[in-house]
Design a protein around this motif. Structure first.
Motif, mmCIF file in Angstrom:
data_model
loop_
_atom_site.group_PDB
_atom_site.id
_atom_site.type_symbol
_atom_site.label_atom_id
_atom_site.label_comp_id
_atom_site.label_asym_id
_atom_site.label_seq_id
_atom_site.Cartn_x
_atom_site.Cartn_y
_atom_site.Cartn_z
ATOM 1 N N GLU A 71 0.817 -1.210 0.068
ATOM 2 C CA GLU A 71 0.003 0.033 0.067
ATOM 3 C C GLU A 71 0.853 1.158 -0.109
ATOM 4 N N TYR A 72 0.504 2.142 -0.643
ATOM 5 C CA TYR A 72 0.878 3.626 -0.906
ATOM 6 C C TYR A 72 0.466 4.384 0.440
ATOM 7 N N VAL A 73 1.176 4.800 1.120
ATOM 8 C CA VAL A 73 0.377 5.333 2.509
ATOM 9 C C VAL A 73 0.559 6.859 2.645
ATOM 10 N N TYR A 74 -0.409 7.719 2.689
ATOM 11 C CA TYR A 74 -0.513 9.173 2.998
ATOM 12 C C TYR A 74 -0.821 9.119 4.402
ATOM 13 N N GLU A 87 -2.927 19.557 -7.854
ATOM 14 C CA GLU A 87 -1.720 18.849 -7.590
ATOM 15 C C GLU A 87 -2.197 17.530 -6.812
ATOM 16 N N PHE A 88 -3.004 17.419 -6.003
ATOM 17 C CA PHE A 88 -3.381 16.162 -5.292
ATOM 18 C C PHE A 88 -4.012 15.250 -6.491
ATOM 19 N N ALA A 89 -4.698 15.752 -7.102
ATOM 20 C CA ALA A 89 -5.469 14.905 -8.399
ATOM 21 C C ALA A 89 -4.413 14.310 -9.277
ATOM 22 N N LYS A 90 -3.455 15.109 -9.727
ATOM 23 C CA LYS A 90 -2.206 14.639 -10.544
ATOM 24 C C LYS A 90 -1.390 13.600 -9.887
ATOM 25 N N GLU A 91 -1.277 13.792 -8.381
ATOM 26 C CA GLU A 91 -0.395 13.089 -7.705
ATOM 27 C C GLU A 91 -1.145 11.747 -7.820
ATOM 28 N N LEU A 92 -2.432 11.254 -7.531
ATOM 29 C CA LEU A 92 -3.337 10.251 -7.461
ATOM 30 C C LEU A 92 -3.195 9.550 -8.978
ATOM 31 N N LYS A 93 -3.227 10.506 -10.075
ATOM 32 C CA LYS A 93 -3.157 9.870 -11.150
ATOM 33 C C LYS A 93 -1.748 9.259 -11.341
ATOM 34 N N ASP A 94 -0.899 10.152 -11.048
ATOM 35 C CA ASP A 94 0.647 9.519 -11.369
ATOM 36 C C ASP A 94 0.715 8.138 -10.466
ATOM 37 N N THR A 123 4.127 9.398 2.161
ATOM 38 C CA THR A 123 4.307 10.679 2.074
ATOM 39 C C THR A 123 3.329 11.433 3.322
ATOM 40 N N GLN A 124 3.612 12.669 3.602
ATOM 41 C CA GLN A 124 2.462 13.291 4.529
ATOM 42 C C GLN A 124 1.867 14.285 3.820
ATOM 43 N N ILE A 125 0.578 14.516 4.141
ATOM 44 C CA ILE A 125 -0.313 15.353 3.483
ATOM 45 C C ILE A 125 -0.852 16.205 4.434
ATOM 46 N N SER A 126 -0.862 17.697 4.195
ATOM 47 C CA SER A 126 -1.685 18.321 5.402
ATOM 48 C C SER A 126 -2.695 19.357 4.513
ATOM 49 N N PHE A 127 -3.809 19.688 5.460
ATOM 50 C CA PHE A 127 -4.594 20.477 4.721
ATOM 51 C C PHE A 127 -4.782 21.708 5.374
ATOM 52 N N GLY A 128 -3.616 22.220 5.616
ATOM 53 C CA GLY A 128 -3.348 23.590 6.389
ATOM 54 C C GLY A 128 -3.038 23.444 7.988
ATOM 55 N N ARG A 129 -2.955 24.697 8.433
ATOM 56 C CA ARG A 129 -2.152 24.539 9.925
ATOM 57 C C ARG A 129 -3.537 24.489 10.787
ATOM 58 N N PHE A 130 -4.776 24.520 10.304
ATOM 59 C CA PHE A 130 -5.731 24.472 11.097
ATOM 60 C C PHE A 130 -5.823 23.189 12.019
ATOM 61 N N ALA A 148 -10.364 14.941 -6.762
ATOM 62 C CA ALA A 148 -9.520 14.253 -7.476
ATOM 63 C C ALA A 148 -9.683 13.677 -8.648
ATOM 64 N N PHE A 149 -10.518 12.536 -8.433
ATOM 65 C CA PHE A 149 -11.222 11.981 -9.295
ATOM 66 C C PHE A 149 -11.846 12.822 -10.472
ATOM 67 N N MET A 150 -12.799 13.611 -10.112
ATOM 68 C CA MET A 150 -13.447 14.474 -10.886
ATOM 69 C C MET A 150 -12.457 15.458 -11.848
ATOM 70 N N ILE A 151 -11.554 16.209 -11.139
ATOM 71 C CA ILE A 151 -10.526 16.607 -11.800
ATOM 72 C C ILE A 151 -9.771 15.909 -12.943
ATOM 73 N N ASN A 152 -9.471 14.817 -12.578
ATOM 74 C CA ASN A 152 -8.765 13.988 -13.694
ATOM 75 C C ASN A 152 -9.703 13.218 -14.755
ATOM 76 N N GLU A 153 -10.994 13.649 -14.459
ATOM 77 C CA GLU A 153 -12.006 13.097 -15.506
ATOM 78 C C GLU A 153 -12.369 14.284 -16.463
ATOM 79 N N GLY A 154 -11.847 15.437 -15.973
ATOM 80 C CA GLY A 154 -12.318 16.842 -16.745
ATOM 81 C C GLY A 154 -13.803 17.264 -16.431
ATOM 82 N N SER A 155 -14.183 17.115 -15.276
ATOM 83 C CA SER A 155 -15.469 17.057 -15.169
ATOM 84 C C SER A 155 -15.652 18.581 -14.480
ATOM 85 N N PRO A 156 -16.765 19.165 -14.583
ATOM 86 C CA PRO A 156 -16.950 20.682 -14.215
ATOM 87 C C PRO A 156 -17.341 20.768 -12.770
#
Length: 159
Positions: A71-74, A87-94, A123-130, A148-156
């Protein structure tokens, strides 16, 4: 693709459960989505550092027992790297392009994650300092994975 959340504690609030269920349903067309809950440790209000370390260690062992080698772990961590949704969408796609079909996100308990869990993470991911309640973070993360999936699909959706 398999997306799994390993989280500490049970989700009690009905409104969080409903929101997560809605995004989980939407995600089903893109991936196999699951949430694995591990029990949280009882943590009284005032604890020594040693007691806090003990609580985090117990939760950390439970988390690590739910993660397989492939497993790839975030790990969600305040000090992790912040990403935009794009950036997150591209990372998941990659990740999937390069053979990572099992992606796991770890959300710790109220005291955070042990060094052992952070070390296991790719990798570690942050959603800000809140500081956000980990129950709310579950909902926010579920929506961002869907986005992320919707971005990768080109969805509005991502407007």
């Amino acid at each position: 693709m398999n997306i799994k959340f390993v989280v500490v504690g049970k989700l009690k609030e009905k409104y969080f459960k409903q929101g997560i269920a809605e995004y989980a349903k939407r995600l089903s067309r893109f991936c196999k989505f699951s949430i694995v809950e591990v029990p949280d440790e009882k943590a009284p209000e005032s604890m020594s550092q040693a007691e806090m370390d003990q609580v985090m260690a117990a939760e950390g062992e439970r988390i690590l027992s739910k993660i397989k080698d492939r497993e790839y772990v975030y790990a969600l961590a305040i000090l992790g790297k912040e990403r935009s949704s794009e950036e997150f969408a591209k990372e998941l796609k990659d990740l999937t392009t390069y053979g990572h079909s099992d992606i796991t996100f770890v959300i710790g308990g109220s005291l955070g994650l042990t060094p052992a869990v952070l070390k296991r993470a790719n990798t570690q991911i942050s959603f800000g300092r809140f500081t956000l309640p980990h129950q709310l973070m579950r909902l926010v993360l579920t929506e961002q994975v869907y986005r992320a999936f919707m971005i990768n699909e080109g969805s509005p959706y991502h407007k």
